[in-house]
Scaffold this motif. Structure first.
Motif, PDB file in Angstrom:
ATOM      1  N   PHE A  45       0.321 -10.325   5.337  1.00 44.25           N
ATOM      2  CA  PHE A  45       1.723 -10.466   4.954  1.00 44.25           C
ATOM      3  C   PHE A  45       2.249  -9.173   4.343  1.00 44.25           C
ATOM      4  O   PHE A  45       1.673  -8.658   3.381  1.00 44.25           O
ATOM      5  CB  PHE A  45       1.842 -11.620   3.963  1.00 44.25           C
ATOM      6  N   ILE A  46       3.370  -8.667   4.902  1.00 38.99           N
ATOM      7  CA  ILE A  46       3.986  -7.450   4.362  1.00 38.99           C
ATOM      8  C   ILE A  46       5.085  -7.825   3.382  1.00 38.99           C
ATOM      9  O   ILE A  46       5.038  -7.475   2.202  1.00 38.99           O
ATOM     10  CB  ILE A  46       4.561  -6.570   5.495  1.00 38.99           C
ATOM     11  N   PHE A  47       6.127  -8.497   3.865  1.00 40.15           N
ATOM     12  CA  PHE A  47       7.206  -8.981   2.996  1.00 40.15           C
ATOM     13  C   PHE A  47       8.045 -10.009   3.725  1.00 40.15           C
ATOM     14  O   PHE A  47       7.880 -10.248   4.923  1.00 40.15           O
ATOM     15  CB  PHE A  47       8.093  -7.856   2.437  1.00 40.15           C
ATOM     16  N   GLY A  58       3.836  -8.566  -0.022  1.00 34.46           N
ATOM     17  CA  GLY A  58       2.383  -8.530  -0.055  1.00 34.46           C
ATOM     18  C   GLY A  58       1.904  -7.203  -0.603  1.00 34.46           C
ATOM     19  O   GLY A  58       2.679  -6.410  -1.144  1.00 34.46           O
ATOM     20  N   ASN A  59       0.631  -6.919  -0.429  1.00 37.22           N
ATOM     21  CA  ASN A  59       0.024  -5.720  -0.996  1.00 37.22           C
ATOM     22  C   ASN A  59       0.171  -4.530  -0.049  1.00 37.22           C
ATOM     23  O   ASN A  59      -0.812  -4.035   0.515  1.00 37.22           O
ATOM     24  CB  ASN A  59      -1.450  -6.004  -1.297  1.00 37.22           C
ATOM     25  N   PHE A  60       1.381  -4.078   0.134  1.00 41.99           N
ATOM     26  CA  PHE A  60       1.668  -2.935   0.986  1.00 41.99           C
ATOM     27  C   PHE A  60       2.429  -1.888   0.191  1.00 41.99           C
ATOM     28  O   PHE A  60       3.244  -2.221  -0.674  1.00 41.99           O
ATOM     29  CB  PHE A  60       2.485  -3.374   2.219  1.00 41.99           C
ATOM     30  N   PRO A  61       2.194  -0.588   0.494  1.00 42.64           N
ATOM     31  CA  PRO A  61       2.867   0.473  -0.273  1.00 42.64           C
ATOM     32  C   PRO A  61       4.358   0.538   0.032  1.00 42.64           C
ATOM     33  O   PRO A  61       4.851  -0.057   0.995  1.00 42.64           O
ATOM     34  CB  PRO A  61       2.143   1.739   0.205  1.00 42.64           C
ATOM     35  N   ASP A  62       5.044   1.347  -0.782  1.00 43.66           N
ATOM     36  CA  ASP A  62       6.495   1.483  -0.654  1.00 43.66           C
ATOM     37  C   ASP A  62       6.907   2.175   0.640  1.00 43.66           C
ATOM     38  O   ASP A  62       8.102   2.178   0.971  1.00 43.66           O
ATOM     39  CB  ASP A  62       7.049   2.272  -1.844  1.00 43.66           C
ATOM     40  N   ARG A  63       5.951   2.762   1.353  1.00 46.65           N
ATOM     41  CA  ARG A  63       6.280   3.353   2.663  1.00 46.65           C
ATOM     42  C   ARG A  63       6.805   2.287   3.634  1.00 46.65           C
ATOM     43  O   ARG A  63       7.470   2.604   4.595  1.00 46.65           O
ATOM     44  CB  ARG A  63       5.037   3.992   3.291  1.00 46.65           C
ATOM     45  N   PHE A  64       6.456   1.050   3.323  1.00 48.74           N
ATOM     46  CA  PHE A  64       6.924  -0.071   4.133  1.00 48.74           C
ATOM     47  C   PHE A  64       8.177  -0.645   3.467  1.00 48.74           C
ATOM     48  O   PHE A  64       8.131  -1.084   2.303  1.00 48.74           O
ATOM     49  CB  PHE A  64       5.846  -1.160   4.229  1.00 48.74           C
ATOM     50  N   SER A  65       9.267  -0.629   4.196  1.00 44.43           N
ATOM     51  CA  SER A  65      10.508  -1.173   3.659  1.00 44.43           C
ATOM     52  C   SER A  65      11.205  -1.968   4.750  1.00 44.43           C
ATOM     53  O   SER A  65      10.844  -1.876   5.926  1.00 44.43           O
ATOM     54  CB  SER A  65      11.422  -0.060   3.148  1.00 44.43           C
ATOM     55  N   GLY A  66      12.182  -2.740   4.332  1.00 43.58           N
ATOM     56  CA  GLY A  66      12.848  -3.570   5.317  1.00 43.58           C
ATOM     57  C   GLY A  66      14.304  -3.798   5.003  1.00 43.58           C
ATOM     58  O   GLY A  66      14.842  -3.297   3.999  1.00 43.58           O
ATOM     59  N   HIS A  67      14.899  -4.536   5.894  1.00 47.35           N
ATOM     60  CA  HIS A  67      16.312  -4.858   5.723  1.00 47.35           C
ATOM     61  C   HIS A  67      16.597  -6.134   6.489  1.00 47.35           C
ATOM     62  O   HIS A  67      15.978  -6.400   7.524  1.00 47.35           O
ATOM     63  CB  HIS A  67      17.172  -3.713   6.276  1.00 47.35           C
ATOM     64  N   GLN A  68      17.526  -6.929   5.968  1.00 44.84           N
ATOM     65  CA  GLN A  68      17.992  -8.087   6.711  1.00 44.84           C
ATOM     66  C   GLN A  68      19.508  -8.003   6.823  1.00 44.84           C
ATOM     67  O   GLN A  68      20.199  -7.682   5.852  1.00 44.84           O
ATOM     68  CB  GLN A  68      17.590  -9.400   6.044  1.00 44.84           C
ATOM     69  N   PHE A  69      20.035  -8.291   7.979  1.00 50.11           N
ATOM     70  CA  PHE A  69      21.459  -8.191   8.251  1.00 50.11           C
ATOM     71  C   PHE A  69      22.133  -9.554   8.088  1.00 50.11           C
ATOM     72  O   PHE A  69      21.461 -10.585   8.061  1.00 50.11           O
ATOM     73  CB  PHE A  69      21.660  -7.632   9.665  1.00 50.11           C
ATOM     74  N   PRO A  70      23.485  -9.553   8.006  1.00 49.27           N
ATOM     75  CA  PRO A  70      24.195 -10.841   7.831  1.00 49.27           C
ATOM     76  C   PRO A  70      23.909 -11.857   8.926  1.00 49.27           C
ATOM     77  O   PRO A  70      24.034 -13.063   8.700  1.00 49.27           O
ATOM     78  CB  PRO A  70      25.670 -10.424   7.813  1.00 49.27           C
ATOM     79  N   ASN A  71      23.530 -11.402  10.119  1.00 49.30           N
ATOM     80  CA  ASN A  71      23.220 -12.350  11.203  1.00 49.30           C
ATOM     81  C   ASN A  71      21.753 -12.785  11.158  1.00 49.30           C
ATOM     82  O   ASN A  71      21.265 -13.405  12.095  1.00 49.30           O
ATOM     83  CB  ASN A  71      23.542 -11.742  12.568  1.00 49.30           C
ATOM     84  N   TYR A  72      21.054 -12.460  10.065  1.00 51.07           N
ATOM     85  CA  TYR A  72      19.657 -12.833   9.770  1.00 51.07           C
ATOM     86  C   TYR A  72      18.622 -11.985  10.497  1.00 51.07           C
ATOM     87  O   TYR A  72      17.430 -12.129  10.212  1.00 51.07           O
ATOM     88  CB  TYR A  72      19.373 -14.319  10.039  1.00 51.07           C
ATOM     89  N   SER A  73      19.038 -11.118  11.420  1.00 53.68           N
ATOM     90  CA  SER A  73      18.058 -10.245  12.047  1.00 53.68           C
ATOM     91  C   SER A  73      17.497  -9.282  11.003  1.00 53.68           C
ATOM     92  O   SER A  73      18.079  -9.119   9.917  1.00 53.68           O
ATOM     93  CB  SER A  73      18.676  -9.476  13.214  1.00 53.68           C
TER      94      SER A  73
END
Lengths: 115, 118
Positions: A45-47, A58-73
């Motif tokens: 699990f990343i996030f 989860g236990n992943f470094p800050d190099r891993f980042s994400g985003h969610q858009f208003p349409n849930y993608s």
């Protein structure tokens, strides 16, 4: 009814580069989770994103980042790629509310190779 | 933190036989969910069956059933009348229950490679 979709299918990058992976959830789902699956291992699990915010990590470094858009993608970004980031990246979606909201449905994955 | 252990890296049975895959887990949580997922060579992770920890009755889905032993923290999957299409990696997974709605992250075992021989 389209299931969870991910793009691209395959990706090859070199060390130090940055990559963006994309995920569209199943219709009616508003929560997206990302997992990393190394060869021969179970997914890690990343996030998770809900209401456009990172809800859990989860236990992943800050190099891993994400985003969610208003349409849930959702997007998963990985900076400063390492050889060890080579893996299958899986996206899963789930609904909130009553019923089977704890059940996550997976996309086909993106195979990332870092050279 | 939760851990999930699948002690059988690989199993092979003949078509039409019954096979049982083992899974044990460790948690201090009382409210949680357990899942079996199947991942064929196409790599799409497919939900096989789910079990709510608060339910004593074992879940069943057609040829698939589980033996959930909460006290022993055991969650095995039984596949009856196995078919060639059942050949895949099978992952056992744990999810903590929460009170806020929405799913939690899954903790997976390392998987069991099941081969159905013709």
């Amino acid at each position: 009814d389209a299931g969870v979709t991910q793009s691209p299918t395959h990706l090859i990058k070199t060390r130090g580069q940055q990559v963006t992976l994309r995920c569209s959830p199943k219709s009616g789902h508003d929560t997206v989770s990302w997992y990393q699956q190394a060869l021969g291992q179970g997914p890690q699990f990343i996030f998770q994103y809900y209401e456009e915010e990172e809800r859990q990590r989860g236990n992943f470094p800050d190099r891993f980042s994400g985003h969610q858009f208003p349409n849930y993608s959702s997007e998963l970004n990985v900076n400063a790629l390492l050889l060890g980031d080579s893996a299958l990246y899986l996206c899963a979606s789930s609904p909130t509310g009553a019923g089977h909201y704890h059940t996550q449905y997976f996309g086909p994955g993106t195979r990332l190779t870092v050279l | 933190a939760q851990t999930v252990t699948q002690s059988q890296p690989e199993m092979s049975v003949q078509e039409a036989e019954t096979v049982t895959l083992s899974c044990t887990y460790d948690t201090s949580e009382n409210n949680y969910y357990l899942f079996w997922y199947k991942q064929p060579p196409s790599r799409q992770m497919i939900l096989v069956i789910r079990q709510e920890a608060y339910k004593q009755q074992n879940a069943t889905e057609n040829r698939f059933s589980v033996n959930f032993q909460k006290a022993a923290k055991s969650f095995s999957l039984k596949i009856s009348d196995s078919q060639l299409g059942d050949t895949a990696m099978y992952f056992c997974a744990f999810m903590k229950g929460d009170s806020g709605g929405g799913a939690d992250g899954l903790t997976f075992g390392k998987g069991t490679h099941l081969i159905i021989q013709p």
